[in-house]
Scaffold this active site. Structure first.
Site, PDB file in Angstrom:
ATOM      1  N   GLY A 152       0.864  -1.195   0.000  1.00 26.29           N
ATOM      2  CA  GLY A 152       0.000   0.000   0.000  1.00 26.29           C
ATOM      3  C   GLY A 152       0.892   1.234   0.000  1.00 26.29           C
ATOM      4  N   ILE A 154       2.305   2.972   2.395  1.00 27.45           N
ATOM      5  CA  ILE A 154       3.514   2.933   3.230  1.00 27.45           C
ATOM      6  C   ILE A 154       4.506   1.902   2.678  1.00 27.45           C
ATOM      7  CG2 ILE A 154       4.420   2.485   5.552  1.00 27.45           C
ATOM      8  CD1 ILE A 154       1.690   3.559   6.629  1.00 27.45           C
ATOM      9  N   ARG A 174      -2.964  -8.971  -1.164  1.00 23.76           N
ATOM     10  CA  ARG A 174      -4.159  -9.672  -1.656  1.00 23.76           C
ATOM     11  C   ARG A 174      -4.164  -9.748  -3.175  1.00 23.76           C
ATOM     12  NH1 ARG A 174      -8.712  -6.449   0.870  1.00 23.76           N
ATOM     13  NH2 ARG A 174      -7.043  -4.949   0.632  1.00 23.76           N
ATOM     14  N   ARG A 235       0.998  -3.364  12.836  1.00 21.13           N
ATOM     15  CA  ARG A 235       0.304  -3.621  14.102  1.00 21.13           C
ATOM     16  C   ARG A 235       0.909  -4.871  14.730  1.00 21.13           C
ATOM     17  NH1 ARG A 235      -1.105   0.830  13.920  1.00 21.13           N
ATOM     18  NH2 ARG A 235      -3.214   1.709  13.888  1.00 21.13           N
ATOM     19  N   GLU A 264       0.538  -4.419  23.136  1.00 20.80           N
ATOM     20  CA  GLU A 264       1.041  -3.073  23.375  1.00 20.80           C
ATOM     21  C   GLU A 264       0.346  -2.431  24.572  1.00 20.80           C
ATOM     22  OE1 GLU A 264       1.829  -1.377  19.443  1.00 20.80           O
ATOM     23  OE2 GLU A 264       1.307   0.560  20.319  1.00 20.80           O
ATOM     24  N   HIS A 282       6.152   2.509  19.206  1.00 19.94           N
ATOM     25  CA  HIS A 282       5.128   2.973  18.258  1.00 19.94           C
ATOM     26  C   HIS A 282       5.394   4.419  17.794  1.00 19.94           C
ATOM     27  CE1 HIS A 282       0.874   1.774  16.836  1.00 19.94           C
ATOM     28  NE2 HIS A 282       1.338   2.720  16.042  1.00 19.94           N
ATOM     29  N   GLY A 284       6.116   5.253  14.537  1.00 22.17           N
ATOM     30  CA  GLY A 284       6.035   5.345  13.069  1.00 22.17           C
ATOM     31  C   GLY A 284       5.700   6.735  12.552  1.00 22.17           C
TER      32      GLY A 284
HETATM   33  C1  DGY Z   1      -1.507   4.604  12.447  1.00 15.90           C
HETATM   34  O1  DGY Z   1      -1.732   5.667  11.876  1.00 15.90           O
HETATM   35  O2  DGY Z   1      -2.157   3.586  12.213  1.00 15.90           O
HETATM   36  C2  DGY Z   1      -0.403   4.604  13.450  1.00 15.90           C
HETATM   37  O3  DGY Z   1      -0.065   3.340  13.844  1.00 15.90           O
HETATM   38  C3  DGY Z   1      -0.756   5.456  14.644  1.00 15.90           C
HETATM   39  O4  DGY Z   1      -1.791   4.865  15.340  1.00 15.90           O
END
Ligand code: DGY
Length: 317
Positions: A152, A154, A174, A235, A264, A282, A284
């Protein structure tokens, strides 16, 4: 409007133009009971990662609830079908955090493969050291293969960075990405088992769903090359942390970097002891610019829905 935890002032100002805003002053996630109490009577809930927003929260909020704006691209914490049944729109914050998350992912790849955490810990522990040709050797990236699970926005941004580092890209998901995306990244679509066999670095960018929970389990880890690295910035529950600890102990893979955790904020105890693991809390999307853009986008979604103009970035049930 109920905001479950601190958000930047820019976003509060946008919300305040549309009505009364209350922001939780607790410097921690609200419990289920507190969340229900705090959101009662709200027309909009601005929530995030740690808030489990389901049909019961919506019922406790009341029939005037129109929108739940999750300040995140991921929305596994929101029961979207249950809210849709109640006529509540759900929005997320795609796009604005792509580059920050890809930067963090690549930072983890470098920290892991070049053993930056180990080196830093050694110096801070005041251990004696001196330069020599065999000291703290890592693994180079040039000519190696990055396996992207989920190409995707990212995943693509991480792949672009990997290309600049001279890596080859294989990916799974997918379905294959559009051909122009594949050719821009020279990326090859392969099934997950083949990706695990071929990749020197496996980087996870799929959303957390029933299908991806423990996608990286003991079998998947065993299928990876012994010298390969695993990176997770999506996640936590996508990886079985106990199986990961077992695989590292057995030398089935070379190391792992995790920005997200199965339970988490708890982290599997055995991972905390290992030198071949890089752990970040976390982070990111954690830049001032990105977190501001995320909150502002969430606020704009709320204002737009309450004004009857519909959501800007709706999550489909
Ligand atoms: C997201 O944008 O999904 C990040 O993990 C922050 O929650």
């Amino acid at each position: 409007m109920a905001v479950t935890r601190w958000i930047p002032d820019e976003a509060v100002k946008i919300l305040a133009e549309a009505g009364e805003v209350r922001v939780s002053s607790a410097d921690r996630p609200l419990s289920v009971a507190e969340l229900r109490e705090f959101t009662a009577g709200a027309s909009a809930i601005v929530g995030m990662l740690h808030d489990r927003i389901d049909g019961e929260v919506a019922d406790a909020a009341g029939p005037q609830l129109k929108v739940v704006a999750n300040v995140a691209v991921g929305y596994d914490n929101v029961d979207v079908p249950a809210l849709a049944e109640r006529g509540v729109v759900v929005t997320n914050t795609p796009g604005v955090l792509t580059e920050a998350t890809a930067d963090l992912t690549f930072g983890l790849i470098l920290a892991l493969t070049r053993r930056l955490g180990e080196g830093e810990r050694l110096i801070r522990a005041r251990e004696p050291w001196s330069f020599h040709l065999g000291f703290l050797l890592g693994s180079g990236l040039q000519g190696k293969t990055l396996g992207v699970v989920g190409l995707g926005q990212i995943g693509r941004a991480v792949a672009r960075r990997a290309l600049a580092f001279g890596m080859r890209i294989v990916y799974t998901g997918r379905k294959p990405a559009p051909s122009e995306v594949e050719s821009a990244l020279a990326a090859e679509f392969v099934p997950l088992p083949e990706l695990l066999e071929r990749a020197d670095v496996v980087s996870l960018h799929c959303p957390l769903t029933a299908a991806t929970r423990h996608l990286i389990d003991a079998d998947a880890l065993r299928a990876m090359k012994p010298g390969a690295y695993l990176v997770n910035t999506t996640r936590g529950p996508v990886v079985d942390e106990a199986a990961l600890s077992d695989a590292l102990e057995a030398g089935e893979i070379a190391g792992a970097a995790l920005d997200v955790f199965e339970r988490e904020p708890s982290v599997e105890e055995r991972l905390l002891e290992r030198e071949d693991v890089v752990l970040t809390p976390h982070l990111g999307s954690a830049t001032v610019e990105t977190r501001t853009e995320m909150a502002v986008l969430a606020a704009r979604n709320v204002v737009s829905v309450l004004a009857g103009n519909g959501p800007l970035t709706e999550v489909q049930a």
